[in-house]
Design an enzyme around this catalytic site. Structure first.
Site, PDB file in Angstrom:
ATOM      1  N   CYS A  11       0.849  -1.176   0.000  1.00 45.49           N
ATOM      2  CA  CYS A  11       0.000   0.000   0.000  1.00 45.49           C
ATOM      3  C   CYS A  11       0.898   1.244   0.000  1.00 45.49           C
ATOM      4  O   CYS A  11       2.122   1.148   0.161  1.00 45.49           O
ATOM      5  CB  CYS A  11      -0.919   0.009   1.219  1.00 45.49           C
ATOM      6  SG  CYS A  11      -0.045   0.094   2.802  1.00 45.49           S
ATOM      7  N   HIS A  73       3.183   2.052  10.507  1.00 41.78           N
ATOM      8  CA  HIS A  73       2.166   1.807  11.534  1.00 41.78           C
ATOM      9  C   HIS A  73       2.011   2.960  12.508  1.00 41.78           C
ATOM     10  O   HIS A  73       0.968   3.114  13.137  1.00 41.78           O
ATOM     11  CB  HIS A  73       2.529   0.553  12.341  1.00 41.78           C
ATOM     12  CG  HIS A  73       2.596  -0.689  11.531  1.00 41.78           C
ATOM     13  ND1 HIS A  73       3.780  -1.174  11.011  1.00 41.78           N
ATOM     14  CD2 HIS A  73       1.639  -1.569  11.149  1.00 41.78           C
ATOM     15  CE1 HIS A  73       3.542  -2.286  10.353  1.00 41.78           C
ATOM     16  NE2 HIS A  73       2.249  -2.545  10.411  1.00 41.78           N
ATOM     17  N   CYS A  95       2.322   6.343   8.061  1.00 37.38           N
ATOM     18  CA  CYS A  95       1.393   6.512   6.942  1.00 37.38           C
ATOM     19  C   CYS A  95       0.531   7.758   7.178  1.00 37.38           C
ATOM     20  O   CYS A  95       0.033   7.970   8.289  1.00 37.38           O
ATOM     21  CB  CYS A  95       0.505   5.274   6.839  1.00 37.38           C
ATOM     22  SG  CYS A  95      -0.860   5.441   5.659  1.00 37.38           S
ATOM     23  N   HIS A 135      -1.374  -4.598  18.323  1.00 40.40           N
ATOM     24  CA  HIS A 135      -0.877  -4.248  16.995  1.00 40.40           C
ATOM     25  C   HIS A 135      -0.161  -2.894  17.072  1.00 40.40           C
ATOM     26  O   HIS A 135      -0.562  -1.994  17.813  1.00 40.40           O
ATOM     27  CB  HIS A 135      -2.044  -4.167  16.009  1.00 40.40           C
ATOM     28  CG  HIS A 135      -1.645  -4.000  14.581  1.00 40.40           C
ATOM     29  ND1 HIS A 135      -1.274  -2.790  14.052  1.00 40.40           N
ATOM     30  CD2 HIS A 135      -1.543  -4.897  13.568  1.00 40.40           C
ATOM     31  CE1 HIS A 135      -0.980  -2.934  12.769  1.00 40.40           C
ATOM     32  NE2 HIS A 135      -1.125  -4.208  12.454  1.00 40.40           N
ATOM     33  N   GLU A 137       0.036  -0.296  15.109  1.00 34.96           N
ATOM     34  CA  GLU A 137      -0.782   0.890  14.835  1.00 34.96           C
ATOM     35  C   GLU A 137      -1.701   1.195  16.015  1.00 34.96           C
ATOM     36  O   GLU A 137      -1.842   2.350  16.430  1.00 34.96           O
ATOM     37  CB  GLU A 137      -1.627   0.699  13.575  1.00 34.96           C
ATOM     38  CG  GLU A 137      -2.490   1.920  13.275  1.00 34.96           C
ATOM     39  CD  GLU A 137      -3.535   1.685  12.201  1.00 34.96           C
ATOM     40  OE1 GLU A 137      -4.636   2.255  12.318  1.00 34.96           O
ATOM     41  OE2 GLU A 137      -3.251   0.931  11.241  1.00 34.96           O
ATOM     42  N   THR A 173      -6.916   1.453  10.926  1.00 34.31           N
ATOM     43  CA  THR A 173      -7.123   1.766   9.506  1.00 34.31           C
ATOM     44  C   THR A 173      -7.243   0.548   8.612  1.00 34.31           C
ATOM     45  O   THR A 173      -7.808   0.625   7.519  1.00 34.31           O
ATOM     46  CB  THR A 173      -5.987   2.655   8.973  1.00 34.31           C
ATOM     47  OG1 THR A 173      -4.740   1.956   9.097  1.00 34.31           O
ATOM     48  CG2 THR A 173      -5.912   3.964   9.742  1.00 34.31           C
ATOM     49  N   CYS A 203      -8.864   2.790   6.068  1.00 42.63           N
ATOM     50  CA  CYS A 203      -8.221   3.201   4.820  1.00 42.63           C
ATOM     51  C   CYS A 203      -8.928   2.551   3.633  1.00 42.63           C
ATOM     52  O   CYS A 203      -9.001   1.323   3.546  1.00 42.63           O
ATOM     53  CB  CYS A 203      -6.743   2.801   4.840  1.00 42.63           C
ATOM     54  SG  CYS A 203      -5.880   3.132   3.288  1.00 42.63           S
ATOM     55  N   SER A 232      -1.517  -9.094   9.605  1.00 40.95           N
ATOM     56  CA  SER A 232      -2.949  -9.153   9.943  1.00 40.95           C
ATOM     57  C   SER A 232      -3.781  -8.974   8.683  1.00 40.95           C
ATOM     58  O   SER A 232      -4.774  -9.677   8.469  1.00 40.95           O
ATOM     59  CB  SER A 232      -3.296  -8.059  10.958  1.00 40.95           C
ATOM     60  OG  SER A 232      -2.588  -8.240  12.156  1.00 40.95           O
ATOM     61  N   SER A 275       1.371  -5.925   2.602  1.00 32.48           N
ATOM     62  CA  SER A 275       2.769  -6.014   3.043  1.00 32.48           C
ATOM     63  C   SER A 275       3.586  -6.967   2.167  1.00 32.48           C
ATOM     64  O   SER A 275       4.723  -7.293   2.506  1.00 32.48           O
ATOM     65  CB  SER A 275       2.817  -6.487   4.500  1.00 32.48           C
ATOM     66  OG  SER A 275       2.095  -7.696   4.654  1.00 32.48           O
TER      67      SER A 275
END
Length: 302
Positions: A11, A73, A95, A135, A137, A173, A203, A232, A275
């Site tokens: 991404c 993240h 991001c 996680h 993020e 996201t 996102c 994930s 990823s």
């Protein structure tokens, strides 16, 4: 025919992080990355060979006068403070979508705290984050609230929430739109008092991949899904493929391929997570072509 899904692969956020890392490495500078730059072991190893050193949060207090890249993240404010305290230079590759979400949550938290101090409200609202506990993020998002936000992974988690309080709901996201909407509807169903505001912070570049990848999987006899074990997003997209095509097989790299998966398949599709690097999917494609060529040769000689 062997086809790579044009919508699969890195991404925007991951592309930017890797470009920043490669620019520093090309300049011959030592570079540390806090955590795996992307949840793909093959890509992490490629950059390690170029000189990228992966570190953990446990290393921060002893790391001094170094250059540290913060991956897509994102990180909580405490990470920036720890790095600055030891005179480390930060390359922030968070991001933009995640960065906007961090700021949004922080603004909401700061406003609520100010309102409480001014007597405008008599109780802090609950800030809920729909996401995966632990996680990277999500840790960064929780950090915007001084650790007070509550992470919910599913509707069952609502059993331990005081739904009588005002609630502000956000989402990691990369979570699914379907899952987020399910949480929203369940809170609405259960809530009897207090304010409830929710914000769809998913996102769209990631969210739209679910539908696109299902269309790709449906149009092929066999799907080879390439993803790192830690991803994930990869787990979610793999299941989307399997929903529409039971002949979906997961690999981390070309070494995981098995010839029997390809038997009888005229149209073979290769896809992956946000990823998954394009070069890795191409490597898998070349190996599939080699296996198919060997199978054809064996059939002709029997």
């Amino acid at each position: 025919m062997v086809e790579i899904d044009a919508n699969s692969g890195f991404c925007f956020g991951v592309v930017t992080a890797i470009e920043k890392a490669e620019a520093e490495l090309s300049a011959g500078k030592g570079l540390h990355c806090l955590g795996d730059i992307v949840h793909n072991a093959s890509e992490v190893e490629r950059l390690r060979l170029r000189g990228l050193i992966t570190i953990t949060h446990d290393d921060l207090d002893s790391l001094r006068d170094s250059i540290v890249l913060l991956r897509a993240h994102g990180e909580p404010p405490t990470t920036y403070a720890r790095l600055k305290a030891n005179n480390n230079r930060v390359i922030d590759a968070t991001c933009p979508v995640v960065l906007r979400l961090q700021r949004r949550i922080k603004q909401a938290y700061d406003k609520a705290r100010d309102d409480l101090a001014a007597g405008v409200i008599d109780r802090m609202p609950l800030i809920l984050i729909y996401g995966k506990e632990g996680h990277a993020e999500v840790n960064g998002l929780v950090g915007q609230t001084d650790g007070t936000a509550i992470v919910i992974q599913n509707v069952e988690a609502l059993d331990r929430i005081d739904l009588g309080r005002d609630i502000l709901l956000y989402s990691q996201t990369t979570k699914s739109l379907e899952g987020f909407r399910h949480v929203v509807e369940e809170i609405r169903r259960r809530k009897r008092e207090g304010r409830f505001e929710y914000y769809d912070t998913i996102c769209r570049q990631v969210a739209t991949r679910s539908e696109k990848i299902k269309g790709f999987a449906e149009s092929h006899d066999t799907i080879i899904f390439v993803s790192g074990a830690k991803s994930s997003n990869g787990k979610v997209l793999l299941e989307e493929c399997r929903k529409v095509n039971p002949r979906t097989f997961a690999v981390t790299d070309s070494g995981d391929l098995r010839a029997e998966w390809l038997d009888g398949a005229r149209r073979i599709g290769i896809c992956g997570a946000t990823s998954t690097p394009a070069w890795l999917m191409e490597e898998v494609r070349r190996n599939i072509c080699a296996i198919c060529s060997e199978n054809d040769t064996e059939e002709k000689t029997t």
